[in-house]
Scaffold this motif. Structure first.
Motif, PDB file in Angstrom:
ATOM      1  N   GLY A  62       0.741  -1.632   0.427  1.00  0.00           N
ATOM      2  CA  GLY A  62      -0.431   0.476   0.001  1.00  0.00           C
ATOM      3  C   GLY A  62       0.998   1.302   0.146  1.00  0.00           C
ATOM      4  N   LEU A  63       1.531   1.283   1.258  1.00  0.00           N
ATOM      5  CA  LEU A  63       2.713   2.339   0.884  1.00  0.00           C
ATOM      6  C   LEU A  63       3.627   2.687  -0.285  1.00  0.00           C
ATOM      7  CD1 LEU A  63       4.066   1.870   4.482  1.00  0.00           C
ATOM      8  CD2 LEU A  63       2.697   3.833   3.565  1.00  0.00           C
ATOM      9  N   TYR A  64       3.896   1.437  -1.200  1.00  0.00           N
ATOM     10  CA  TYR A  64       4.551   1.806  -2.817  1.00  0.00           C
ATOM     11  C   TYR A  64       3.285   2.576  -2.583  1.00  0.00           C
ATOM     12  CZ  TYR A  64       5.801   0.925  -7.720  1.00  0.00           C
ATOM     13  OH  TYR A  64       6.304   0.950  -8.729  1.00  0.00           O
ATOM     14  N   GLY A  65       1.676   1.928  -3.225  1.00  0.00           N
ATOM     15  CA  GLY A  65       1.068   2.843  -4.264  1.00  0.00           C
ATOM     16  C   GLY A  65       1.209   4.524  -3.769  1.00  0.00           C
ATOM     17  N   LEU A  66       0.757   4.553  -2.696  1.00  0.00           N
ATOM     18  CA  LEU A  66       1.117   6.226  -2.053  1.00  0.00           C
ATOM     19  C   LEU A  66       2.233   6.814  -2.085  1.00  0.00           C
ATOM     20  CD1 LEU A  66      -0.586   8.014  -0.308  1.00  0.00           C
ATOM     21  CD2 LEU A  66       0.619   6.856   1.471  1.00  0.00           C
ATOM     22  N   TRP A  89       0.522  13.426   4.414  1.00  0.00           N
ATOM     23  CA  TRP A  89      -1.139  12.166   4.653  1.00  0.00           C
ATOM     24  C   TRP A  89      -2.353  12.246   4.999  1.00  0.00           C
ATOM     25  CZ3 TRP A  89      -1.055  11.610  -1.126  1.00  0.00           C
ATOM     26  CH2 TRP A  89       0.019  11.499  -1.666  1.00  0.00           C
ATOM     27  N   ASP A  90      -3.138  11.927   4.823  1.00  0.00           N
ATOM     28  CA  ASP A  90      -4.760  11.813   5.989  1.00  0.00           C
ATOM     29  C   ASP A  90      -5.797  11.160   4.878  1.00  0.00           C
ATOM     30  OD1 ASP A  90      -4.100  13.833   8.457  1.00  0.00           O
ATOM     31  OD2 ASP A  90      -4.217  15.331   6.418  1.00  0.00           O
ATOM     32  N   ARG A  91      -6.418  10.654   5.686  1.00  0.00           N
ATOM     33  CA  ARG A  91      -7.199   9.789   5.489  1.00  0.00           C
ATOM     34  C   ARG A  91      -7.042   9.017   3.874  1.00  0.00           C
ATOM     35  NH1 ARG A  91     -11.559  14.754   4.942  1.00  0.00           N
ATOM     36  NH2 ARG A  91     -11.881  14.964   6.612  1.00  0.00           N
ATOM     37  N   VAL A  92      -5.989   8.377   4.428  1.00  0.00           N
ATOM     38  CA  VAL A  92      -5.570   6.913   3.149  1.00  0.00           C
ATOM     39  C   VAL A  92      -6.009   5.514   3.728  1.00  0.00           C
ATOM     40  CG1 VAL A  92      -3.172   5.889   2.495  1.00  0.00           C
ATOM     41  CG2 VAL A  92      -2.981   7.698   3.111  1.00  0.00           C
ATOM     42  N   ARG A  93      -6.369   5.267   2.536  1.00  0.00           N
ATOM     43  CA  ARG A  93      -7.715   4.218   2.400  1.00  0.00           C
ATOM     44  C   ARG A  93      -7.433   2.937   0.992  1.00  0.00           C
ATOM     45  NH1 ARG A  93      -8.267   5.031   6.346  1.00  0.00           N
ATOM     46  NH2 ARG A  93      -9.925   5.930   7.739  1.00  0.00           N
ATOM     47  N   PHE A  94      -6.928   2.474   1.124  1.00  0.00           N
ATOM     48  CA  PHE A  94      -5.666   1.509   0.287  1.00  0.00           C
ATOM     49  C   PHE A  94      -7.939   0.348  -0.047  1.00  0.00           C
ATOM     50  CE2 PHE A  94      -2.386   1.694   2.670  1.00  0.00           C
ATOM     51  CZ  PHE A  94      -1.610   2.569   2.101  1.00  0.00           C
ATOM     52  N   ARG A 121       3.380  32.265   2.039  1.00  0.00           N
ATOM     53  CA  ARG A 121       3.702  30.938   2.233  1.00  0.00           C
ATOM     54  C   ARG A 121       1.416  30.494   2.924  1.00  0.00           C
ATOM     55  NH1 ARG A 121       7.532  28.423   5.957  1.00  0.00           N
ATOM     56  NH2 ARG A 121       8.909  29.536   4.781  1.00  0.00           N
ATOM     57  N   GLY A 122       0.969  29.521   2.156  1.00  0.00           N
ATOM     58  CA  GLY A 122      -0.029  29.477   2.126  1.00  0.00           C
ATOM     59  C   GLY A 122      -0.493  27.666   2.243  1.00  0.00           C
ATOM     60  N   ILE A 123      -1.376  26.898   2.767  1.00  0.00           N
ATOM     61  CA  ILE A 123      -1.622  25.735   2.811  1.00  0.00           C
ATOM     62  C   ILE A 123      -2.646  24.773   2.086  1.00  0.00           C
ATOM     63  CG2 ILE A 123      -2.453  23.474   4.313  1.00  0.00           C
ATOM     64  CD1 ILE A 123      -1.141  25.450   6.826  1.00  0.00           C
ATOM     65  N   VAL A 124      -2.747  24.247   1.040  1.00  0.00           N
ATOM     66  CA  VAL A 124      -3.146  23.949  -0.201  1.00  0.00           C
ATOM     67  C   VAL A 124      -3.757  22.005   0.707  1.00  0.00           C
ATOM     68  CG1 VAL A 124      -2.464  25.249  -1.749  1.00  0.00           C
ATOM     69  CG2 VAL A 124      -1.518  22.959  -1.443  1.00  0.00           C
ATOM     70  N   ILE A 125      -5.009  21.538  -0.244  1.00  0.00           N
ATOM     71  CA  ILE A 125      -4.930  20.276   0.516  1.00  0.00           C
ATOM     72  C   ILE A 125      -5.807  19.573  -0.960  1.00  0.00           C
ATOM     73  CG2 ILE A 125      -6.960  18.677   1.964  1.00  0.00           C
ATOM     74  CD1 ILE A 125      -5.196  20.671   3.458  1.00  0.00           C
ATOM     75  N   GLU A 126      -4.603  18.889  -1.280  1.00  0.00           N
ATOM     76  CA  GLU A 126      -5.195  18.224  -2.621  1.00  0.00           C
ATOM     77  C   GLU A 126      -5.637  16.627  -2.151  1.00  0.00           C
ATOM     78  OE1 GLU A 126      -1.190  19.116  -4.324  1.00  0.00           O
ATOM     79  OE2 GLU A 126      -1.448  17.513  -3.224  1.00  0.00           O
ATOM     80  N   THR A 127      -6.877  15.986  -2.891  1.00  0.00           N
ATOM     81  CA  THR A 127      -7.237  14.514  -2.585  1.00  0.00           C
ATOM     82  C   THR A 127      -7.077  13.809  -3.934  1.00  0.00           C
ATOM     83  OG1 THR A 127      -9.407  15.597  -1.897  1.00  0.00           O
ATOM     84  CG2 THR A 127      -9.856  13.947  -2.731  1.00  0.00           C
ATOM     85  N   LEU A 128      -6.702  12.752  -3.900  1.00  0.00           N
ATOM     86  CA  LEU A 128      -6.093  12.193  -4.562  1.00  0.00           C
ATOM     87  C   LEU A 128      -6.447  11.049  -5.438  1.00  0.00           C
ATOM     88  CD1 LEU A 128      -3.033  13.944  -3.007  1.00  0.00           C
ATOM     89  CD2 LEU A 128      -2.384  13.200  -5.179  1.00  0.00           C
ATOM     90  N   ARG A 129      -6.873  10.434  -6.319  1.00  0.00           N
ATOM     91  CA  ARG A 129      -6.789   9.120  -6.367  1.00  0.00           C
ATOM     92  C   ARG A 129      -6.126   7.999  -7.178  1.00  0.00           C
ATOM     93  NH1 ARG A 129     -12.558   8.791  -9.178  1.00  0.00           N
ATOM     94  NH2 ARG A 129     -12.930   6.806  -7.478  1.00  0.00           N
ATOM     95  N   LEU A 130      -5.964   6.800  -7.159  1.00  0.00           N
ATOM     96  CA  LEU A 130      -5.073   6.220  -7.573  1.00  0.00           C
ATOM     97  C   LEU A 130      -5.646   5.621  -8.110  1.00  0.00           C
ATOM     98  CD1 LEU A 130      -1.976   5.622  -8.538  1.00  0.00           C
ATOM     99  CD2 LEU A 130      -1.920   3.607  -7.103  1.00  0.00           C
ATOM    100  N   LEU A 131      -5.767   6.071  -9.839  1.00  0.00           N
ATOM    101  CA  LEU A 131      -6.691   4.754 -10.393  1.00  0.00           C
ATOM    102  C   LEU A 131      -6.098   3.208 -10.933  1.00  0.00           C
ATOM    103  CD1 LEU A 131      -9.160   7.388 -11.446  1.00  0.00           C
ATOM    104  CD2 LEU A 131      -9.316   5.776 -10.086  1.00  0.00           C
TER     105      LEU A 131
END
Length: 155
Positions: A62-66, A89-94, A121-131
């Motif tokens: 799973g960590l390889y995918g992340l 990283w948050d809300r990681v789901r395999f 500086r600023g903080i951004v949140i990205e929501t990512l999906r490995l497809l």
């Protein structure tokens, strides 16, 4: 550089979406990750064992995918000069296994942004999906990044 498309904090548009190039997962990739992390569990090294557990071949950690998600995103060169730090990283789901032979890509979007307590500086949140090649989401996660402001970069 002409192939760099820096996005500074000021440029981030919540809702903007990006897609990376694809990457074919090989058993050799998984084996190298086993060596790097010292995790040689038979799910990652023995196709017969993985098959006996219901998988169609050796599966990636799973960590390889992340980690691959971050690497594929980095190839877009969105933050070559604007990135300050990854904040986590948050809300990681395999959600599904990544099997040798799968072809994956990352789809992500900016879902939040806020200024930092430190100027420039600023903080951004990205929501990512490995497809995978069937457009199934195999990993989903949120990533927080600290970016420089464009105005700070030119001063």
């Amino acid at each position: 550089m002409s192939d760099t498309h820096d996005i500074y904090f000021d440029d981030v548009v919540v809702g903007a979406k990006f897609t990376t190039d694809s990457h074919a997962i090989t058993a050799a990739d998984i084996a190298r990750f086993c060596d790097l992390t010292r995790d040689h569990h038979p799910l990652h090294t023995d196709a017969d064992y993985a098959g006996s557990r219901g998988f169609g071949g050796v599966i990636a950690h799973g960590l390889y995918g992340l980690a691959l998600m971050e690497g594929l995103k980095t190839e877009l060169k969105l933050y070559q000069n604007s990135s300050i730090a990854s904040l986590g990283w948050d809300r990681v789901r395999f959600l599904r296994p990544v099997i040798a032979g799968d072809v994956v890509r990352v789809g992500f979007e900016f879902t939040e942004k806020r200024t930092s307590s430190r100027p420039g500086r600023g903080i951004v949140i990205e929501t990512l999906r490995l497809l995978n090649q069937r457009d199934e989401c195999v990993i989903e996660a949120q990533h927080s990044a600290l970016l420089a402001c464009r105005s700070d970069a030119t001063s």
